[in-house]
Design a protein around this motif. Sequence first.
Motif, PDB file in Angstrom:
ATOM      1  N   ARG A  20      39.563  16.979 -17.762  1.00 19.98           N
ATOM      2  CA  ARG A  20      39.104  16.011 -18.772  1.00 19.98           C
ATOM      3  C   ARG A  20      40.221  15.525 -19.694  1.00 19.98           C
ATOM      4  O   ARG A  20      39.984  14.686 -20.570  1.00 19.98           O
ATOM      5  CB  ARG A  20      38.005  16.647 -19.625  1.00 19.98           C
ATOM      6  CG  ARG A  20      38.481  17.850 -20.400  1.00 19.98           C
ATOM      7  CD  ARG A  20      37.369  18.419 -21.237  1.00 19.98           C
ATOM      8  NE  ARG A  20      37.689  19.758 -21.720  1.00 19.98           N
ATOM      9  CZ  ARG A  20      36.908  20.437 -22.537  1.00 19.98           C
ATOM     10  NH1 ARG A  20      35.768  19.919 -22.952  1.00 19.98           N
ATOM     11  NH2 ARG A  20      37.240  21.651 -22.929  1.00 19.98           N
TER      12      ARG A  20
ATOM     13  N   MET B   1      34.681  15.303 -24.625  1.00 20.61           N
ATOM     14  CA  MET B   1      34.259  15.227 -23.233  1.00 20.61           C
ATOM     15  C   MET B   1      34.091  16.641 -22.680  1.00 20.61           C
ATOM     16  O   MET B   1      34.949  17.484 -22.878  1.00 20.61           O
ATOM     17  CB  MET B   1      35.358  14.472 -22.451  1.00 20.61           C
ATOM     18  CG  MET B   1      34.941  14.004 -21.112  1.00 20.61           C
ATOM     19  SD  MET B   1      36.218  13.116 -20.163  1.00 20.61           S
ATOM     20  CE  MET B   1      37.175  12.178 -21.330  1.00 20.61           C
ATOM     21  N   TYR B   2      32.967  16.881 -22.017  1.00 19.90           N
ATOM     22  CA  TYR B   2      32.813  18.169 -21.330  1.00 19.90           C
ATOM     23  C   TYR B   2      33.753  18.195 -20.132  1.00 19.90           C
ATOM     24  O   TYR B   2      34.031  17.161 -19.540  1.00 19.90           O
ATOM     25  CB  TYR B   2      31.374  18.336 -20.832  1.00 19.90           C
ATOM     26  CG  TYR B   2      30.329  18.370 -21.918  1.00 19.90           C
ATOM     27  CD1 TYR B   2      30.241  19.466 -22.784  1.00 19.90           C
ATOM     28  CD2 TYR B   2      29.423  17.330 -22.068  1.00 19.90           C
ATOM     29  CE1 TYR B   2      29.271  19.503 -23.771  1.00 19.90           C
ATOM     30  CE2 TYR B   2      28.452  17.362 -23.050  1.00 19.90           C
ATOM     31  CZ  TYR B   2      28.375  18.447 -23.905  1.00 19.90           C
ATOM     32  OH  TYR B   2      27.418  18.475 -24.873  1.00 19.90           O
ATOM     33  N   LEU B  38      31.485   9.456 -21.123  1.00 18.42           N
ATOM     34  CA  LEU B  38      31.766  10.901 -21.094  1.00 18.42           C
ATOM     35  C   LEU B  38      32.346  11.364 -22.425  1.00 18.42           C
ATOM     36  O   LEU B  38      32.050  12.463 -22.898  1.00 18.42           O
ATOM     37  CB  LEU B  38      32.747  11.231 -19.960  1.00 18.42           C
ATOM     38  CG  LEU B  38      32.245  11.022 -18.532  1.00 18.42           C
ATOM     39  CD1 LEU B  38      33.307  11.453 -17.527  1.00 18.42           C
ATOM     40  CD2 LEU B  38      30.949  11.788 -18.285  1.00 18.42           C
ATOM     41  N   ARG B  41      29.864  12.220 -24.719  1.00 18.69           N
ATOM     42  CA  ARG B  41      29.009  13.294 -24.181  1.00 18.69           C
ATOM     43  C   ARG B  41      27.603  12.793 -23.881  1.00 18.69           C
ATOM     44  O   ARG B  41      26.612  13.497 -24.075  1.00 18.69           O
ATOM     45  CB  ARG B  41      28.987  14.494 -25.138  1.00 18.69           C
ATOM     46  CG  ARG B  41      30.364  15.115 -25.289  1.00 18.69           C
ATOM     47  CD  ARG B  41      30.332  16.454 -25.976  1.00 18.69           C
ATOM     48  NE  ARG B  41      31.634  17.130 -25.845  1.00 18.69           N
ATOM     49  CZ  ARG B  41      31.899  18.330 -26.320  1.00 18.69           C
ATOM     50  NH1 ARG B  41      30.960  19.009 -26.962  1.00 18.69           N
ATOM     51  NH2 ARG B  41      33.074  18.880 -26.145  1.00 18.69           N
ATOM     52  N   ARG B  44      26.935  14.578 -18.430  1.00 16.72           N
ATOM     53  CA  ARG B  44      27.659  15.824 -18.176  1.00 16.72           C
ATOM     54  C   ARG B  44      27.746  16.095 -16.677  1.00 16.72           C
ATOM     55  O   ARG B  44      27.073  16.998 -16.165  1.00 16.72           O
ATOM     56  CB  ARG B  44      26.968  16.983 -18.893  1.00 16.72           C
ATOM     57  CG  ARG B  44      27.795  18.246 -18.883  1.00 16.72           C
ATOM     58  CD  ARG B  44      27.192  19.339 -19.732  1.00 16.72           C
ATOM     59  NE  ARG B  44      28.164  20.409 -19.905  1.00 16.72           N
ATOM     60  CZ  ARG B  44      27.998  21.418 -20.769  1.00 16.72           C
ATOM     61  NH1 ARG B  44      26.906  21.497 -21.504  1.00 16.72           N
ATOM     62  NH2 ARG B  44      28.921  22.349 -20.868  1.00 16.72           N
TER      63      ARG B  44
END
Lengths: 167, 264
Positions: A20, B1-2, B38, B41, B44
């Motif tokens: 990420r 962001m996860y 993303l 969030r 996911r």
Amino acid sequence: MPQVTLAVNGTSHTVEVEARTLLVEVLRETLRLTGTHVGCDTSQCGACVVHLDGDSVKSCTLLAVQAQGATITTIEGIAAADGTLHPMQEAFREYHALQCGFCTPGMVMSAIDLVEKHPQGLSEQEIREGLEGNICRCTGYHNIVKAIAAAAEVMQGRAGTLASAAE
Amino acid sequence: MYDFTYHKPGSVADAVALLAADPDAKPISGGMTLLPALKHRLNRPTALVDLSGIAELRGVRQEGDALVIGGMTKHYEVATNPLVMASIPALARMAATIGDTQVRNRGTIGGSLANNDPAADYPAAALALRATLITDRRRISADDFFLGMFTTALEADELVVGVSFPIPQKAGYAKLRNPASRYAMAGVFVAKGPGGVGVGVNGAAACSFRQVEMEAALTAAWSVESVAAVKQSPDELNADIHGSAEYRANLVTVMAKRAVADAG
């Protein structure tokens, strides 16, 4: 953790990142290239623009893993090795195209891509439209547009110097 | 962001297999919509399947009387491709107005179509041009593809491989952008093609749609006056702080007039 290898400003770096992790985070926090700014973090303001394989992109909206193997140029990578400014940087200075300077790295990187994609030259309208992805909140765009027009003349060989580009 | 697992398959088959094996995995093309979502969030996914390493998804080619554009072809590439500029110049001009330069350098036609943002430009063009969406397993007409806000006929593990646009005799596009977000308040794509006249509307409702009264009017007589006489109903159009449903309904007619003028 994933590993990514990036050629940044002519130097190859291999770094471990989370999937990420954003490209701008690697540039700023891992490689300490803090010239690339994060303004909005929502892909609107353009302060984070860098070149990815020659195209301007918003590095806050790109995963580092997506840039695996890419050639990246940041604002730190455009001046000559001896410190001579890029014509676009020189034009921004000459034309007072910055005030607080926060948007400037992104403006300069977008502007260079814009000029390079228009080898026949640019109208004022094309410059203004080409800056749609970059927001300045203090100087205003007028001098930025003038700087880009002058730099384009120098970059594309129609003028030898910024002074002669103004004539 | 996860965090998530990242995959970069080299073929459509491998990408589909990764998506089929994990119902919470998502494909990512340019990421111009997905990554901001993303970050907030709003989503996911367990894994992202990056389609950018699949060479067969890129490029533009002519197949008979149609132009086939690969799903991973970027907006900038559509805007500047000589084949698109020569065959469907309105599509190239439209692509040049999507987002900003940096978005066009990343965002893709397949990603935009599969995402089906109500304000996205390509869905209106696909509807008006009677395009066919080509997936890894079937062909879907644009009429059957766009089902609702951010909703399409795609299965969870199905990918847009390309889109086939029948080459029209003429086509045009016009939109009014929100001054802040630059997304279309209303956009209209008009086309006169082998399948008849098409009028696609984006930005005005929860999902892009065909304006069939305008199609009939333009079929009878292709002119600005023809669409000027058609009033769009405000029923089911978007109403928000940027404009009422009635305002958008009026915009549809105004943009249709400009689109016909753009088509010539």
